[in-house]
Design a protein around this motif. Structure first.
Motif, PDB file in Angstrom:
ATOM      1  N   GLU A 242       0.652  -1.347   0.017  1.00 42.87           N
ATOM      2  CA  GLU A 242      -0.208   0.033   0.092  1.00 42.87           C
ATOM      3  C   GLU A 242       1.032   1.314   0.080  1.00 42.87           C
ATOM      4  O   GLU A 242       0.338   1.981  -0.266  1.00 42.87           O
ATOM      5  N   ARG A 243       2.330   1.534   0.554  1.00 40.42           N
ATOM      6  CA  ARG A 243       2.597   2.521   0.949  1.00 40.42           C
ATOM      7  C   ARG A 243       3.603   2.761  -0.574  1.00 40.42           C
ATOM      8  O   ARG A 243       4.206   3.670  -1.413  1.00 40.42           O
ATOM      9  N   SER A 244       3.210   1.057  -1.837  1.00 38.40           N
ATOM     10  CA  SER A 244       4.438   1.341  -2.573  1.00 38.40           C
ATOM     11  C   SER A 244       3.676   1.714  -3.980  1.00 38.40           C
ATOM     12  O   SER A 244       3.326   2.065  -5.135  1.00 38.40           O
ATOM     13  N   GLY A 245       1.853   2.374  -3.364  1.00 40.35           N
ATOM     14  CA  GLY A 245       1.343   3.115  -4.244  1.00 40.35           C
ATOM     15  C   GLY A 245       0.804   1.504  -4.606  1.00 40.35           C
ATOM     16  O   GLY A 245      -0.839   1.654  -5.458  1.00 40.35           O
ATOM     17  N   VAL A 246      -0.176   0.366  -4.482  1.00 39.62           N
ATOM     18  CA  VAL A 246      -1.698  -0.555  -5.126  1.00 39.62           C
ATOM     19  C   VAL A 246      -2.561  -0.543  -3.621  1.00 39.62           C
ATOM     20  O   VAL A 246      -1.959   0.019  -2.844  1.00 39.62           O
ATOM     21  N   SER A 247      -3.453  -0.847  -4.681  1.00 34.66           N
ATOM     22  CA  SER A 247      -5.003  -0.862  -3.684  1.00 34.66           C
ATOM     23  C   SER A 247      -4.869  -1.753  -2.578  1.00 34.66           C
ATOM     24  O   SER A 247      -4.261  -2.671  -2.491  1.00 34.66           O
ATOM     25  N   PRO A 248      -5.634  -1.312  -1.866  1.00 38.58           N
ATOM     26  CA  PRO A 248      -5.392  -1.922  -0.741  1.00 38.58           C
ATOM     27  C   PRO A 248      -6.335  -3.668  -1.318  1.00 38.58           C
ATOM     28  O   PRO A 248      -4.886  -4.642  -0.501  1.00 38.58           O
ATOM     29  N   THR A 249      -6.887  -3.659  -2.131  1.00 36.22           N
ATOM     30  CA  THR A 249      -7.723  -4.959  -2.751  1.00 36.22           C
ATOM     31  C   THR A 249      -5.785  -5.440  -3.209  1.00 36.22           C
ATOM     32  O   THR A 249      -6.068  -6.971  -2.835  1.00 36.22           O
ATOM     33  N   ASP A 250      -6.130  -5.210  -3.904  1.00 41.89           N
ATOM     34  CA  ASP A 250      -4.231  -5.877  -4.457  1.00 41.89           C
ATOM     35  C   ASP A 250      -3.419  -5.451  -3.848  1.00 41.89           C
ATOM     36  O   ASP A 250      -2.796  -6.837  -3.136  1.00 41.89           O
ATOM     37  N   ALA A 251      -3.197  -5.823  -2.991  1.00 41.25           N
ATOM     38  CA  ALA A 251      -1.974  -5.426  -1.700  1.00 41.25           C
ATOM     39  C   ALA A 251      -2.649  -6.613  -0.919  1.00 41.25           C
ATOM     40  O   ALA A 251      -2.316  -7.853  -1.007  1.00 41.25           O
ATOM     41  N   GLU A 252      -3.899  -6.960  -1.045  1.00 41.08           N
ATOM     42  CA  GLU A 252      -4.094  -8.586   0.284  1.00 41.08           C
ATOM     43  C   GLU A 252      -4.155  -9.204  -0.475  1.00 41.08           C
ATOM     44  O   GLU A 252      -4.000 -10.405  -0.301  1.00 41.08           O
ATOM     45  N   GLU A 253      -4.172  -9.380  -1.955  1.00 36.64           N
ATOM     46  CA  GLU A 253      -4.256 -10.265  -3.014  1.00 36.64           C
ATOM     47  C   GLU A 253      -2.824 -11.053  -2.925  1.00 36.64           C
ATOM     48  O   GLU A 253      -2.779 -12.179  -2.719  1.00 36.64           O
ATOM     49  N   ILE A 254      -1.846  -9.993  -3.163  1.00 41.38           N
ATOM     50  CA  ILE A 254      -1.008 -10.335  -3.188  1.00 41.38           C
ATOM     51  C   ILE A 254      -0.204 -11.016  -1.738  1.00 41.38           C
ATOM     52  O   ILE A 254       0.656 -11.530  -1.985  1.00 41.38           O
ATOM     53  N   ALA A 255      -0.734 -10.084  -0.768  1.00 41.25           N
ATOM     54  CA  ALA A 255      -0.330 -11.086   0.791  1.00 41.25           C
ATOM     55  C   ALA A 255      -0.767 -12.127   0.261  1.00 41.25           C
ATOM     56  O   ALA A 255       0.081 -13.456   0.825  1.00 41.25           O
ATOM     57  N   GLN A 256      -1.575 -12.642  -0.018  1.00 40.34           N
ATOM     58  CA  GLN A 256      -2.058 -13.793  -0.147  1.00 40.34           C
ATOM     59  C   GLN A 256      -1.802 -15.091  -1.134  1.00 40.34           C
ATOM     60  O   GLN A 256      -0.863 -16.656  -0.399  1.00 40.34           O
ATOM     61  N   ASP A 257      -0.880 -14.416  -1.799  1.00 45.21           N
ATOM     62  CA  ASP A 257      -0.505 -15.190  -3.089  1.00 45.21           C
ATOM     63  C   ASP A 257       1.309 -15.438  -2.241  1.00 45.21           C
ATOM     64  O   ASP A 257       1.856 -16.785  -2.297  1.00 45.21           O
ATOM     65  N   THR A 258       1.252 -14.699  -1.935  1.00 41.95           N
ATOM     66  CA  THR A 258       2.947 -14.745  -1.152  1.00 41.95           C
ATOM     67  C   THR A 258       2.920 -15.493  -0.635  1.00 41.95           C
ATOM     68  O   THR A 258       4.003 -16.575  -0.253  1.00 41.95           O
ATOM     69  N   MET A 259       2.130 -15.370   0.337  1.00 40.72           N
ATOM     70  CA  MET A 259       1.944 -16.571   1.460  1.00 40.72           C
ATOM     71  C   MET A 259       1.760 -18.157   1.053  1.00 40.72           C
ATOM     72  O   MET A 259       2.300 -19.559   1.777  1.00 40.72           O
ATOM     73  N   VAL A 260       1.003 -17.854   0.369  1.00 36.17           N
ATOM     74  CA  VAL A 260       0.029 -19.221  -0.376  1.00 36.17           C
ATOM     75  C   VAL A 260       1.324 -19.461  -0.682  1.00 36.17           C
ATOM     76  O   VAL A 260       1.829 -20.949  -0.911  1.00 36.17           O
ATOM     77  N   THR A 261       2.669 -18.762  -1.983  1.00 34.76           N
ATOM     78  CA  THR A 261       4.276 -19.810  -2.462  1.00 34.76           C
ATOM     79  C   THR A 261       4.757 -19.807  -1.442  1.00 34.76           C
ATOM     80  O   THR A 261       5.327 -21.147  -1.312  1.00 34.76           O
ATOM     81  N   VAL A 262       5.006 -19.318   0.090  1.00 32.51           N
ATOM     82  CA  VAL A 262       5.691 -19.287   0.771  1.00 32.51           C
ATOM     83  C   VAL A 262       5.451 -21.318   1.885  1.00 32.51           C
ATOM     84  O   VAL A 262       6.325 -21.862   1.276  1.00 32.51           O
ATOM     85  N   TRP A 263       4.497 -21.072   1.519  1.00 34.28           N
ATOM     86  CA  TRP A 263       4.588 -22.811   1.973  1.00 34.28           C
ATOM     87  C   TRP A 263       4.537 -24.171   0.934  1.00 34.28           C
ATOM     88  O   TRP A 263       4.929 -24.485   1.120  1.00 34.28           O
ATOM     89  N   ARG A 264       4.109 -22.834  -0.346  1.00 32.55           N
ATOM     90  CA  ARG A 264       4.211 -23.983  -1.665  1.00 32.55           C
ATOM     91  C   ARG A 264       5.986 -24.545  -2.143  1.00 32.55           C
ATOM     92  O   ARG A 264       6.764 -25.585  -1.480  1.00 32.55           O
ATOM     93  N   LYS A 265       6.568 -23.713  -1.692  1.00 34.57           N
ATOM     94  CA  LYS A 265       7.729 -23.399  -1.739  1.00 34.57           C
ATOM     95  C   LYS A 265       9.214 -22.997  -1.014  1.00 34.57           C
ATOM     96  O   LYS A 265       9.890 -22.790  -1.138  1.00 34.57           O
ATOM     97  N   ALA A 266       8.468 -23.497   0.444  1.00 33.67           N
ATOM     98  CA  ALA A 266       9.062 -23.203   1.558  1.00 33.67           C
ATOM     99  C   ALA A 266      10.690 -23.942   1.148  1.00 33.67           C
ATOM    100  O   ALA A 266      11.895 -23.923   1.237  1.00 33.67           O
ATOM    101  N   ASP A 267      10.833 -25.154   0.840  1.00 36.95           N
ATOM    102  CA  ASP A 267      11.695 -25.922   0.266  1.00 36.95           C
ATOM    103  C   ASP A 267      12.798 -25.122  -0.536  1.00 36.95           C
ATOM    104  O   ASP A 267      13.777 -26.037  -0.334  1.00 36.95           O
ATOM    105  N   LEU A 268      12.809 -24.275  -0.722  1.00 35.90           N
ATOM    106  CA  LEU A 268      13.781 -23.718  -1.796  1.00 35.90           C
ATOM    107  C   LEU A 268      14.365 -22.256  -1.260  1.00 35.90           C
ATOM    108  O   LEU A 268      15.132 -22.284  -1.896  1.00 35.90           O
TER     109      LEU A 268
END
Length: 205
Positions: free
Chosen positions: A60-86
């Motif tokens: 949000e501080r870098s200009g992303v809308s709150p809705t998109d920021a939430e989506e990015i956070a969700q997708d990021t943490m899903v990726t963390v779960w899936r690719k933690a071994d990397l």
């Protein structure tokens, strides 16, 4: 995939407590290792509760809308779960690795938006620029990770006021009201904390 991973957990008091805690780099590495090697859902939950709000705030501080920021956070943490071994602790801090995933997802989102705007651009409408370049975002992520590590060298009181000032971007007067301490004390703690971590941020030892 852990149950409830598709949506961000509600901010219970325990979650707020975790968000307000300065977690050490060793603790974060331990949580990541538990996720990577044991698929530890409890460890993942702590990582989620710690990083998801920070990713939202950063975006949000870098200009992303709150809705998109939430989506990015969700997708990021899903990726963390899936690719933690990397994750390789020899290559980057946990925070740097996770925020880099978030930055890449933001770039991907912007590219998709650009493709959707192709029809508009063909009519002569100007393209919408990203608020920050990929390089600028990467530097910001690296600096934020560096500050988090530097906070570990401070007293709890100094770390708290600096976290509220730097990451939450709260005015000193608001911090004073929130912590129930004099404004002068807040300013003094921020000044002393910055004097202590400045050499660390500049790479001095």
């Amino acid at each position: 995939m852990p149950v409830g991973l598709a949506r961000r957990p509600p901010k219970s008091d325990s979650v707020r407590a975790i968000e307000g805690t300065v977690v050490t780099t060793d603790e974060l590495k331990g949580l990541m290792t538990a996720v990577a090697q044991q698929r530890d859902k409890a460890a993942y939950g702590r990582l989620f509760q710690y990083f998801a709000p920070r990713i939202v705030g950063f975006m949000e501080r870098s200009g992303v809308s709150p809705t998109d920021a939430e989506e990015i956070a969700q997708d990021t943490m899903v990726t963390v779960w899936r690719k933690a071994d990397l994750y390789d602790p020899a290559q980057a801090a946990v925070s740097t690795w996770i925020f880099t995933i978030a930055r890449n997802l933001r770039v991907d989102m912007a590219r998709r938006a650009t493709r959707r705007r192709n029809g508009v651009a063909a009519l002569g409408e100007p393209e919408i620029e990203l608020a920050d370049s990929a390089e600028t975002q990467t530097l910001a992520v690296e600096r934020e990770a560096k500050v988090r590590e530097a906070l570990e060298s401070l007293s709890r009181e100094q770390a708290t006021v600096l976290r509220l000032s730097f990451f939450s971007e709260k005015p000193h007067a608001e911090i004073a009201r929130e912590l129930g301490i004099p404004l002068g004390t807040v300013k003094s703690r921020v000044r002393l904390a910055m004097a202590k971590i400045r050499p660390l941020l500049e790479g001095e030892r």
